[in-house]
Design an enzyme around this catalytic site. Structure first.
Site, PDB file in Angstrom:
ATOM      1  N   LYS A  13       0.841  -1.206   0.000  1.00 17.78           N
ATOM      2  CA  LYS A  13       0.000   0.000   0.000  1.00 17.78           C
ATOM      3  C   LYS A  13       0.866   1.243   0.000  1.00 17.78           C
ATOM      4  O   LYS A  13       0.574   2.208  -0.687  1.00 17.78           O
ATOM      5  CB  LYS A  13      -0.888   0.063   1.255  1.00 17.78           C
ATOM      6  CG  LYS A  13      -2.022  -0.926   1.281  1.00 17.78           C
ATOM      7  CD  LYS A  13      -2.920  -0.671   2.487  1.00 17.78           C
ATOM      8  CE  LYS A  13      -2.164  -0.771   3.797  1.00 17.78           C
ATOM      9  NZ  LYS A  13      -2.393  -1.944   4.589  1.00 17.78           N
ATOM     10  N   ARG A  88     -10.362  -0.457   8.983  1.00 21.27           N
ATOM     11  CA  ARG A  88      -9.990  -1.867   9.118  1.00 21.27           C
ATOM     12  C   ARG A  88     -11.178  -2.698   9.553  1.00 21.27           C
ATOM     13  O   ARG A  88     -11.114  -3.915   9.524  1.00 21.27           O
ATOM     14  CB  ARG A  88      -8.873  -2.008  10.149  1.00 21.27           C
ATOM     15  CG  ARG A  88      -7.463  -1.853   9.561  1.00 21.27           C
ATOM     16  CD  ARG A  88      -6.528  -1.698  10.741  1.00 21.27           C
ATOM     17  NE  ARG A  88      -5.172  -2.152  10.561  1.00 21.27           N
ATOM     18  CZ  ARG A  88      -4.162  -1.398  10.149  1.00 21.27           C
ATOM     19  NH1 ARG A  88      -4.371  -0.170   9.737  1.00 21.27           N
ATOM     20  NH2 ARG A  88      -2.935  -1.877  10.117  1.00 21.27           N
ATOM     21  N   ARG A 127      11.214  -5.521   4.431  1.00 23.15           N
ATOM     22  CA  ARG A 127      11.084  -4.091   4.150  1.00 23.15           C
ATOM     23  C   ARG A 127      11.868  -3.199   5.101  1.00 23.15           C
ATOM     24  O   ARG A 127      12.043  -3.501   6.275  1.00 23.15           O
ATOM     25  CB  ARG A 127       9.625  -3.667   4.027  1.00 23.15           C
ATOM     26  CG  ARG A 127       8.842  -3.607   5.268  1.00 23.15           C
ATOM     27  CD  ARG A 127       7.437  -3.151   4.924  1.00 23.15           C
ATOM     28  NE  ARG A 127       6.565  -3.381   6.047  1.00 23.15           N
ATOM     29  CZ  ARG A 127       5.282  -3.090   6.047  1.00 23.15           C
ATOM     30  NH1 ARG A 127       4.709  -2.569   4.980  1.00 23.15           N
ATOM     31  NH2 ARG A 127       4.559  -3.324   7.118  1.00 23.15           N
ATOM     32  N   ARG A 162      10.848  -1.743  10.662  1.00 19.98           N
ATOM     33  CA  ARG A 162       9.844  -1.458  11.693  1.00 19.98           C
ATOM     34  C   ARG A 162       9.887  -2.544  12.765  1.00 19.98           C
ATOM     35  O   ARG A 162      10.070  -3.704  12.450  1.00 19.98           O
ATOM     36  CB  ARG A 162       8.450  -1.422  11.062  1.00 19.98           C
ATOM     37  CG  ARG A 162       8.131  -0.083  10.463  1.00 19.98           C
ATOM     38  CD  ARG A 162       6.896  -0.118   9.635  1.00 19.98           C
ATOM     39  NE  ARG A 162       5.792  -0.864  10.252  1.00 19.98           N
ATOM     40  CZ  ARG A 162       4.565  -0.881   9.753  1.00 19.98           C
ATOM     41  NH1 ARG A 162       4.298  -0.216   8.649  1.00 19.98           N
ATOM     42  NH2 ARG A 162       3.612  -1.575  10.329  1.00 19.98           N
ATOM     43  N   ARG A 173      -0.976  -9.550  12.991  1.00 16.94           N
ATOM     44  CA  ARG A 173      -1.521  -8.482  12.137  1.00 16.94           C
ATOM     45  C   ARG A 173      -2.252  -9.067  10.940  1.00 16.94           C
ATOM     46  O   ARG A 173      -3.313  -8.585  10.553  1.00 16.94           O
ATOM     47  CB  ARG A 173      -0.395  -7.541  11.684  1.00 16.94           C
ATOM     48  CG  ARG A 173       0.078  -6.653  12.817  1.00 16.94           C
ATOM     49  CD  ARG A 173       1.431  -6.054  12.532  1.00 16.94           C
ATOM     50  NE  ARG A 173       1.425  -5.161  11.413  1.00 16.94           N
ATOM     51  CZ  ARG A 173       2.468  -4.976  10.591  1.00 16.94           C
ATOM     52  NH1 ARG A 173       3.582  -5.650  10.781  1.00 16.94           N
ATOM     53  NH2 ARG A 173       2.385  -4.136   9.606  1.00 16.94           N
TER      54      ARG A 173
HETATM   55  P1  AMP Z   1       0.018  -0.097   9.716  1.00 18.33           P
HETATM   56  O1  AMP Z   1       1.126   0.876   9.546  1.00 18.33           O
HETATM   57  O2  AMP Z   1      -1.223   0.278   8.935  1.00 18.33           O
HETATM   58  O3  AMP Z   1       0.415  -1.530   9.488  1.00 18.33           O
HETATM   59  O4  AMP Z   1      -0.427  -0.009  11.260  1.00 18.33           O
HETATM   60  C1  AMP Z   1       0.467  -0.282  12.308  1.00 18.33           C
HETATM   61  C2  AMP Z   1      -0.310  -0.434  13.621  1.00 18.33           C
HETATM   62  O5  AMP Z   1      -1.023   0.789  13.915  1.00 18.33           O
HETATM   63  C3  AMP Z   1      -1.402  -1.506  13.610  1.00 18.33           C
HETATM   64  O6  AMP Z   1      -0.872  -2.799  13.897  1.00 18.33           O
HETATM   65  C4  AMP Z   1      -2.331  -0.999  14.694  1.00 18.33           C
HETATM   66  O7  AMP Z   1      -1.814  -1.249  15.978  1.00 18.33           O
HETATM   67  C5  AMP Z   1      -2.312   0.515  14.472  1.00 18.33           C
HETATM   68  N1  AMP Z   1      -3.332   0.976  13.486  1.00 18.33           N
HETATM   69  C6  AMP Z   1      -3.118   1.528  12.256  1.00 18.33           C
HETATM   70  N2  AMP Z   1      -4.279   1.839  11.635  1.00 18.33           N
HETATM   71  C7  AMP Z   1      -5.257   1.470  12.505  1.00 18.33           C
HETATM   72  C8  AMP Z   1      -6.688   1.499  12.437  1.00 18.33           C
HETATM   73  N3  AMP Z   1      -7.342   1.941  11.356  1.00 18.33           N
HETATM   74  N4  AMP Z   1      -7.367   1.054  13.526  1.00 18.33           N
HETATM   75  C9  AMP Z   1      -6.751   0.615  14.627  1.00 18.33           C
HETATM   76  N5  AMP Z   1      -5.403   0.527  14.747  1.00 18.33           N
HETATM   77  C10 AMP Z   1      -4.658   0.941  13.696  1.00 18.33           C
END
Ligand code: AMP
Length: 215
Positions: A13, A88, A127, A162, A173
């Protein structure tokens, strides 16, 4: 043009968003980035988020929508936005609709980047990001490798992984994603906004497929 990306973690993404930002001038809004920025500030909120995020758990809907609404009200939205990592869940989709109504905005396309778990895991474990300029790399993919191992092509900073890109957290995840995503896809399909994009090829191939849908 306002776009939602729905995709498993590490499906690309971020890469596709960067291509859309460059070509179409869209604002890239990643709720993961908004949350990580709070953590980095070490604000009271940030400290409370840190542990949950490191285990891959979802953050509460109220916290995320507040950060998102604040971001949507900034003045770089003229050409539209890409939402990366939000919604989500169905509940988040409803909350988003309310906020967009309030701000007089609407979603034009929902892009689902299709991806199997093994491939997504492989990409996640490879990554790396530049902490200085934000450029993204992948040490396991020929087209996305940095020119010099571990260094940014643009500013030569040391690249970072990360902390949640490890096998155990990735499994959580990905599984959380699977549990929550199908209803979300059904929801947007019913609204005739959903487009399924085959994401098994190179980033350029995926981007061409996206352009076929949005133009
Ligand atoms: P991402 O960078 O999108 O993979 O998000 C990293 C982490 O941020 C996730 O594992 C969640 O802990 C939190 N997070 C990101 N977006 C959301 C969302 N829309 N709702 C809840 N938690 C989120």
């Amino acid at each position: 043009m306002n776009i939602i990306f729905v995709a498993p973690p590490a499906a690309g993404k971020g890469t596709q968003s960067a291509l859309l930002v460059e070509k179409y001038g869209l604002a890239h809004i990643s709720t993961g980035d908004l949350l990580r920025a709070e953590v980095a500030k070490e604000s009271e909120l940030g400290l409370s988020l840190k542990e949950k995020m490191s285990t891959g758990e979802l953050i509460s809907d109220d916290i995320v929508i507040d950060l998102l609404k604040t971001r949507l009200m900034q003045n770089d939205m003229q050409k539209g936005f890409i939402l990366d990592g939000y919604p989500r869940t169905i509940n988040q989709a409803h909350m988003l609709e309310d906020v967009l109504d309030e701000l007089n905005m609407k979603i034009d396309h929902v892009l689902y980047l299709e991806m199997d778990k093994e491939l997504a895991m492989h990409r996640a474990l490879g990554r790396m990001t530049c902490p200085k300029c934000g450029a993204g790399y992948n040490k396991y993919e020929e087209v996305m490798k940095p020119k010099v191992d571990g260094k940014c092509d643009h500013c030569e900073s040391d690249l970072e992984c990360r902390t949640d890109d490890n096998e155990e957290t990735f499994n959580t995840r990905f599984d959380t994603y699977l549990d929550n995503t199908q209803p979300l896809l059904d929801y947007y399909k019913e609204k005739e906004l959903l487009n399924v994009i085959d994401n098994s090829g190179t980033p350029e191939e995926t981007f061409s497929k996206i352009e076929e849908v949005i133009i």
